[in-house]
Design an enzyme around this catalytic site. Structure first.
Site, mmCIF file in Angstrom:
data_model
loop_
_atom_site.group_PDB
_atom_site.id
_atom_site.type_symbol
_atom_site.label_atom_id
_atom_site.label_comp_id
_atom_site.label_asym_id
_atom_site.label_seq_id
_atom_site.Cartn_x
_atom_site.Cartn_y
_atom_site.Cartn_z
ATOM 1 N N GLU A 12 12.776 92.284 32.861
ATOM 2 C CA GLU A 12 14.099 92.702 32.367
ATOM 3 C C GLU A 12 14.249 94.220 32.409
ATOM 4 O O GLU A 12 13.341 94.954 32.022
ATOM 5 C CB GLU A 12 14.255 92.202 30.922
ATOM 6 C CG GLU A 12 15.579 92.575 30.296
ATOM 7 C CD GLU A 12 15.780 91.890 28.951
ATOM 8 O OE1 GLU A 12 15.549 90.668 28.852
ATOM 9 O OE2 GLU A 12 16.166 92.592 28.001
ATOM 10 N N HIS A 71 22.741 89.800 32.344
ATOM 11 C CA HIS A 71 22.993 89.267 31.008
ATOM 12 C C HIS A 71 24.499 89.382 30.811
ATOM 13 O O HIS A 71 25.135 90.301 31.313
ATOM 14 C CB HIS A 71 22.294 90.101 29.934
ATOM 15 C CG HIS A 71 20.803 90.045 30.011
ATOM 16 N ND1 HIS A 71 19.992 90.271 28.927
ATOM 17 C CD2 HIS A 71 19.961 89.794 31.048
ATOM 18 C CE1 HIS A 71 18.720 90.150 29.281
ATOM 19 N NE2 HIS A 71 18.679 89.869 30.570
ATOM 20 N N ASP A 103 25.664 91.305 19.946
ATOM 21 C CA ASP A 103 25.941 91.760 18.581
ATOM 22 C C ASP A 103 27.122 92.704 18.626
ATOM 23 O O ASP A 103 27.180 93.582 19.486
ATOM 24 C CB ASP A 103 24.714 92.491 18.012
ATOM 25 C CG ASP A 103 23.575 91.522 17.762
ATOM 26 O OD1 ASP A 103 23.820 90.491 17.114
ATOM 27 O OD2 ASP A 103 22.462 91.799 18.231
ATOM 28 N N HIS A 260 8.540 86.309 30.548
ATOM 29 C CA HIS A 260 9.648 87.229 30.850
ATOM 30 C C HIS A 260 9.317 88.555 30.163
ATOM 31 O O HIS A 260 9.167 88.597 28.938
ATOM 32 C CB HIS A 260 10.959 86.647 30.283
ATOM 33 C CG HIS A 260 12.148 87.545 30.436
ATOM 34 N ND1 HIS A 260 12.894 87.623 31.606
ATOM 35 C CD2 HIS A 260 12.744 88.420 29.578
ATOM 36 C CE1 HIS A 260 13.884 88.481 31.446
ATOM 37 N NE2 HIS A 260 13.813 88.984 30.225
HETATM 38 P P1 FAD Z 1 23.903 82.644 19.443
HETATM 39 O O1 FAD Z 1 23.100 81.618 20.124
HETATM 40 O O2 FAD Z 1 25.382 82.492 19.450
HETATM 41 O O3 FAD Z 1 23.366 82.738 17.937
HETATM 42 C C1 FAD Z 1 23.755 83.803 17.084
HETATM 43 C C2 FAD Z 1 23.651 83.377 15.621
HETATM 44 O O4 FAD Z 1 24.698 82.477 15.303
HETATM 45 C C3 FAD Z 1 22.375 82.637 15.236
HETATM 46 O O5 FAD Z 1 22.036 82.992 13.931
HETATM 47 C C4 FAD Z 1 22.741 81.166 15.336
HETATM 48 O O6 FAD Z 1 21.973 80.354 14.468
HETATM 49 C C5 FAD Z 1 24.219 81.199 14.901
HETATM 50 N N1 FAD Z 1 25.028 80.220 15.661
HETATM 51 C C6 FAD Z 1 24.956 79.960 16.987
HETATM 52 N N2 FAD Z 1 25.852 79.012 17.353
HETATM 53 C C7 FAD Z 1 26.514 78.669 16.232
HETATM 54 C C8 FAD Z 1 27.554 77.756 15.964
HETATM 55 N N3 FAD Z 1 28.110 77.020 16.950
HETATM 56 N N4 FAD Z 1 28.003 77.660 14.679
HETATM 57 C C9 FAD Z 1 27.441 78.407 13.684
HETATM 58 N N5 FAD Z 1 26.439 79.293 13.889
HETATM 59 C C10 FAD Z 1 25.981 79.433 15.137
HETATM 60 N N6 FAD Z 1 22.070 91.536 23.321
HETATM 61 C C11 FAD Z 1 22.940 92.272 24.033
HETATM 62 O O7 FAD Z 1 23.876 92.824 23.457
HETATM 63 N N7 FAD Z 1 22.824 92.437 25.388
HETATM 64 C C12 FAD Z 1 21.833 91.841 26.092
HETATM 65 O O8 FAD Z 1 21.745 91.992 27.309
HETATM 66 C C13 FAD Z 1 20.883 91.021 25.379
HETATM 67 N N8 FAD Z 1 19.897 90.369 26.016
HETATM 68 C C14 FAD Z 1 19.074 89.519 25.324
HETATM 69 C C15 FAD Z 1 18.124 88.763 26.019
HETATM 70 C C16 FAD Z 1 17.284 87.893 25.343
HETATM 71 C C17 FAD Z 1 16.277 87.079 26.137
HETATM 72 C C18 FAD Z 1 17.357 87.774 23.925
HETATM 73 C C19 FAD Z 1 16.416 86.866 23.181
HETATM 74 C C20 FAD Z 1 18.296 88.521 23.225
HETATM 75 C C21 FAD Z 1 19.171 89.384 23.905
HETATM 76 N N9 FAD Z 1 20.160 90.116 23.245
HETATM 77 C C22 FAD Z 1 21.043 90.897 23.962
HETATM 78 C C23 FAD Z 1 20.293 90.035 21.788
HETATM 79 C C24 FAD Z 1 21.274 88.933 21.347
HETATM 80 O O9 FAD Z 1 22.558 89.196 21.858
HETATM 81 C C25 FAD Z 1 21.281 88.901 19.821
HETATM 82 O O10 FAD Z 1 20.072 88.376 19.354
HETATM 83 C C26 FAD Z 1 22.481 88.196 19.190
HETATM 84 O O11 FAD Z 1 22.451 88.462 17.793
HETATM 85 C C27 FAD Z 1 22.460 86.680 19.355
HETATM 86 O O12 FAD Z 1 22.755 86.284 20.624
HETATM 87 P P2 FAD Z 1 22.581 84.734 21.026
HETATM 88 O O13 FAD Z 1 23.076 84.599 22.395
HETATM 89 O O14 FAD Z 1 21.225 84.274 20.715
HETATM 90 O O15 FAD Z 1 23.630 84.107 19.984
#
Ligand code: FAD
Length: 281
Positions: A12, A71, A103, A260
């Site tokens: 990454e 991403h 976020d 990864h």
């Molecule tokens: P989600 O899967 O939507 O989850 C977020 C939160 O909401 C969790 O607490 C989950 O339990 C809750 N939730 C999910 N779905 C629901 C639902 N339907 N109803 C109620 N609650 C729900 N951030 C960036 O800004 N840019 C990047 O490029 C980036 N790359 C990343 C790559 C990886 C491999 C990882 C692990 C993280 C990355 N992040 C990045 C960080 C990520 O965006 C944050 O961790 C963010 O807070 C959550 O994203 P998510 O896609 O996991 O969210």
């Protein structure tokens, strides 16, 4: 375990902000490309702050011959925005995507048209069918904003049900958390590869700051050791190399489908870990 999948190695990057950063990334890319990874991924600033830079970096990588996976975070985005980004990637032959919520940057109030990553995965499938190979994020140590561990897992399942092909985990230093999460997936009929995200350790204060923010646990013994090295960078790096190589070996031996690496746009720490793994093999 997950051994029916071929091992997937991916690296990454974040999109460079300066010309110097861009020149550095060219060198880092060519060193890591020599290992023939499955793909390179490029982060995306939530709210679209790096949209063009992510795009340029991804296209540059893809042009050089190894697949690139942008991403894409949906927070503060509209369907129209996301549709345009997807079309643009498609036109450039980009077929992998890491679909995230992201976020909200502080001060940004509107969450936009998507609330969670599962809605983004659903939208990508609706708009583009099976074209994209979609990776999503997984949190073996539980997402920091989750109501509780069970809800977090249910939410992970929603992303898989919406059509994710694979997951990449947040980084962790407790192998047990990963193995527990994978077992839970298996018990729930989830068969997609869950690839551990690996954060090499090269320094101390930034790692702690990051880990606080993203909810990655630094076990007490590890923290104490790292603290005790003070400003001795060499000692920190040697300790980090030993620790992270052992973690990777344990994960692969235990059936992880690949690794990864969060490279932080540096090649040396990742190369050193992979070299150690080969030496041990
Ligand atoms: P989600 O899967 O939507 O989850 C977020 C939160 O909401 C969790 O607490 C989950 O339990 C809750 N939730 C999910 N779905 C629901 C639902 N339907 N109803 C109620 N609650 C729900 N951030 C960036 O800004 N840019 C990047 O490029 C980036 N790359 C990343 C790559 C990886 C491999 C990882 C692990 C993280 C990355 N992040 C990045 C960080 C990520 O965006 C944050 O961790 C963010 O807070 C959550 O994203 P998510 O896609 O996991 O969210």
């Amino acid at each position: 375990m997950q051994s029916e999948h071929p091992q997937l190695f991916s690296f990454e990057f974040y999109p460079p902000k300066t010309e110097e950063g861009a020149a550095n990334l060219q060198v880092v890319h060519s060193k890591l490309a020599a290992l023939n990874p499955d793909f390179f991924s490029v982060t995306f600033g939530a709210g679209g702050s790096t949209r063009d830079k992510t795009f340029d970096t991804v296209v540059d990588i893809q042009t050089k011959g190894i697949a690139a996976a942008p991403h894409l975070s949906c927070v503060a985005s509209t369907k129209e925005n996301i549709r345009a980004i997807l079309q643009n990637y498609r036109q450039h032959g980009i077929a992998k995507i890491v679909a995230l919520r992201g976020d909200l940057p502080s001060g940004m109030m509107s969450a936009g048209e998507f609330r969670y990553a599962n809605e983004l995965v659903e939208f990508i499938r609706l708009e583009t069918g099976d074209y994209f190979d979609i990776h999503v994020a997984a949190y073996p140590e539980v997402h920091p904003q989750a109501k509780d561990a069970q809800e977090d897992f249910k939410n992970f399942k929603r992303k898989v049900a919406a059509g994710a092909n694979a997951a990449i985990t947040q980084y962790f230093y407790n192998a047990e958390a990963y193995f527990y999460f994978v077992d839970l997936c298996e018990k729930n009929g989830i068969t997609i590869p869950i690839v551990p995200g690996i954060m090499p350790i090269t320094q101390y204060s930034q790692l702690f700051r990051f880990s606080e923010m993203c909810g990655a646990d630094i076990p007490r013994w590890m923290r104490k050791r790292l603290e005790s090295f003070g400003d001795d960078r060499e000692a920190i790096q040697e300790f980090g190399l030993e620790l992270v190589s052992n973690l990777c070996q344990r994960l692969l031996d235990g059936g992880a489908p690949g690794l990864h690496f969060y490279t932080m746009n540096q090649s040396a720490p990742t190369l050193a870990i992979l070299e150690r793994l080969q030496t041990k093999a």
